[in-house]
Design an enzyme around this catalytic site. Structure first.
Site, PDB file in Angstrom:
ATOM      1  N   TRP A  70      28.106  90.738  51.183  1.00 22.78           N
ATOM      2  CA  TRP A  70      28.829  91.366  52.285  1.00 22.78           C
ATOM      3  C   TRP A  70      27.944  92.297  53.118  1.00 22.78           C
ATOM      4  CZ3 TRP A  70      33.484  90.620  54.493  1.00 22.78           C
ATOM      5  CH2 TRP A  70      34.399  89.810  53.802  1.00 22.78           C
ATOM      6  N   ARG A 123      41.382  79.107  56.418  1.00 20.31           N
ATOM      7  CA  ARG A 123      41.384  78.808  57.853  1.00 20.31           C
ATOM      8  C   ARG A 123      40.017  78.343  58.332  1.00 20.31           C
ATOM      9  NH1 ARG A 123      38.473  82.250  60.944  1.00 20.31           N
ATOM     10  NH2 ARG A 123      37.893  84.171  59.909  1.00 20.31           N
ATOM     11  N   TYR A 139      39.949  91.820  52.823  1.00 22.61           N
ATOM     12  CA  TYR A 139      40.732  91.211  51.742  1.00 22.61           C
ATOM     13  C   TYR A 139      41.461  92.175  50.802  1.00 22.61           C
ATOM     14  CZ  TYR A 139      38.235  86.903  52.974  1.00 22.61           C
ATOM     15  OH  TYR A 139      37.732  85.819  53.630  1.00 22.61           O
ATOM     16  N   GLU A 182      32.721  89.799  43.086  1.00 21.33           N
ATOM     17  CA  GLU A 182      33.406  89.941  44.373  1.00 21.33           C
ATOM     18  C   GLU A 182      34.918  89.882  44.177  1.00 21.33           C
ATOM     19  OE1 GLU A 182      33.313  87.853  48.777  1.00 21.33           O
ATOM     20  OE2 GLU A 182      33.469  86.598  46.992  1.00 21.33           O
ATOM     21  N   ASP A 209      32.716  77.654  55.605  1.00 22.03           N
ATOM     22  CA  ASP A 209      31.304  77.304  55.694  1.00 22.03           C
ATOM     23  C   ASP A 209      31.022  76.421  54.476  1.00 22.03           C
ATOM     24  OD1 ASP A 209      28.561  77.171  55.467  1.00 22.03           O
ATOM     25  OD2 ASP A 209      28.218  79.326  55.612  1.00 22.03           O
ATOM     26  N   CYS A 247      38.894  84.451  55.647  1.00 21.47           N
ATOM     27  CA  CYS A 247      38.716  82.995  55.716  1.00 21.47           C
ATOM     28  C   CYS A 247      39.628  82.323  54.694  1.00 21.47           C
ATOM     29  CB  CYS A 247      37.261  82.622  55.480  1.00 21.47           C
ATOM     30  SG  CYS A 247      36.129  83.253  56.734  1.00 21.47           S
TER      31      CYS A 247
END
Length: 306
Positions: A85, A208, A127, A63, A211, A188
């Site tokens: 994803w 920010r 991203y 990733e 999980d 995130c």
């Protein structure tokens, strides 16, 4: 020396026992704490790879390399059997077409059909797009603007670390406010800042939203991997990874994960080795990375909230 897992387990327990219970956009619900910080020493190859459950670190590495290509389509990921994803475009496809297709069938069509992949596999300007091709605009006359040369934040970061290592602007971000509505998921892990001192480069990651049950294990390893890559490219040693979270949460349907993981004892001290130094940070391959002394407890399955 405190095991990497200990900080994580203490935070996991704190969020589950003391977190504010709240509804969230997924409808699942979470328990949440705001603003925790953890620090991980990456010297001597150490890497924050959780041992209280097995983490698919090669998936996280693939990733990260996908981010660095600037690609925003899941096709290169699913071709490598990386599924992390897929849930977002799959949910959009089901919602907009009404077809109750399963994930395997959806991914098979993504791989086999160029037009299908282009339409349904794209995640928007997530991203990688922001990291290596941040859009710029310049005046074109009569109050109009034309697209300018995109900014490669990662290439600029490497150049700045090499040539101006004491700068307080050694950072990049994915939080492009103008393009958030077009993203399948706003970033995130959104801002990374670097600091060079005494031949070592450290990284502070601001996340920010985290999980804690599922995402953190990938986020921490990926950030450590990126830091190691940056250090190698700049002929520096890796220093500290400082991880800070905003809304750090555990989903209410992850109680089994919390209970099981807190019952486990961390073991081993995993280490990461980068076996080759490529010409640029964009040229790493999965076989360049090797993890040693990793003997984790078994994986704990838990649902992803989309």
């Amino acid at each position: 020396m405190e095991h990497f897992d200990r900080q994580y387990l203490e935070l996991l327990e704190a969020v589950w026992t003391r977190g504010d219970e709240r509804r969230d956009r997924t409808g699942v619900g979470t328990r949440s704490l705001f603003g925790p910080t953890m620090r991980f020493d990456l010297s001597d190859g150490k890497v924050p790879l959780l041992t209280t459950k097995r983490v698919a670190w090669k998936t996280a590495a693939r990733e990260m390399m996908w981010f660095l290509t600037g690609n925003t389509n899941i096709r290169p990921l699913v071709e490598q059997r990386v599924h992390i994803w897929t849930d977002w475009p799959l949910a959009r496809y089901r919602r907009e077409t009404g077809e109750d297709i399963d994930r395997d069938s959806f991914e098979a069509r993504i791989i086999a059909d160029d037009a299908f992949a282009e339409r349904w596999g794209d995640l928007g300007p997530v991203y990688g797009k922001q990291w290596v091709a941040w859009d710029t605009y310049e005046p074109a006359g009569d109050g109009l603007f034309r697209r300018g040369e995109p900014v490669n934040q990662i290439a600029r970061l490497i150049d700045d670390i090499r040539n101006n290592p004491t700068s307080r602007r050694l950072l990049f971000t994915g939080w492009n406010v103008a393009e958030l509505p077009g993203m399948a998921l706003p970033p995130c892990h959104m801002t990374y800042q670097f600091h060079v001192a005494r031949g070592r480069v450290s990284c502070a990651l601001w996340q920010r939203s985290c999980d804690l049950g599922l995402g953190f294990a990938f986020n921490a390893f990926s950030a450590a991997l990126l830091l190691r890559m940056v250090a190698q490219q700049c002929d520096l040693e890796a220093g500290e990874l400082v991880w800070s979270g905003g809304d750090v949460h555990v989903y209410l349907n992850h109680e089994h994960l919390v209970t099981e993981q807190l019952s486990r004892v961390p073991r081993g001290q995993p280490r990461l080795e980068i076996r080759r130094k490529p010409a640029t940070i964009f040229d790493y391959r999965i076989e360049d990375f090797e993890v040693f002394d990793y003997d984790p407890h078994p994986h704990i399955a838990a649902p992803v909230a989309v």
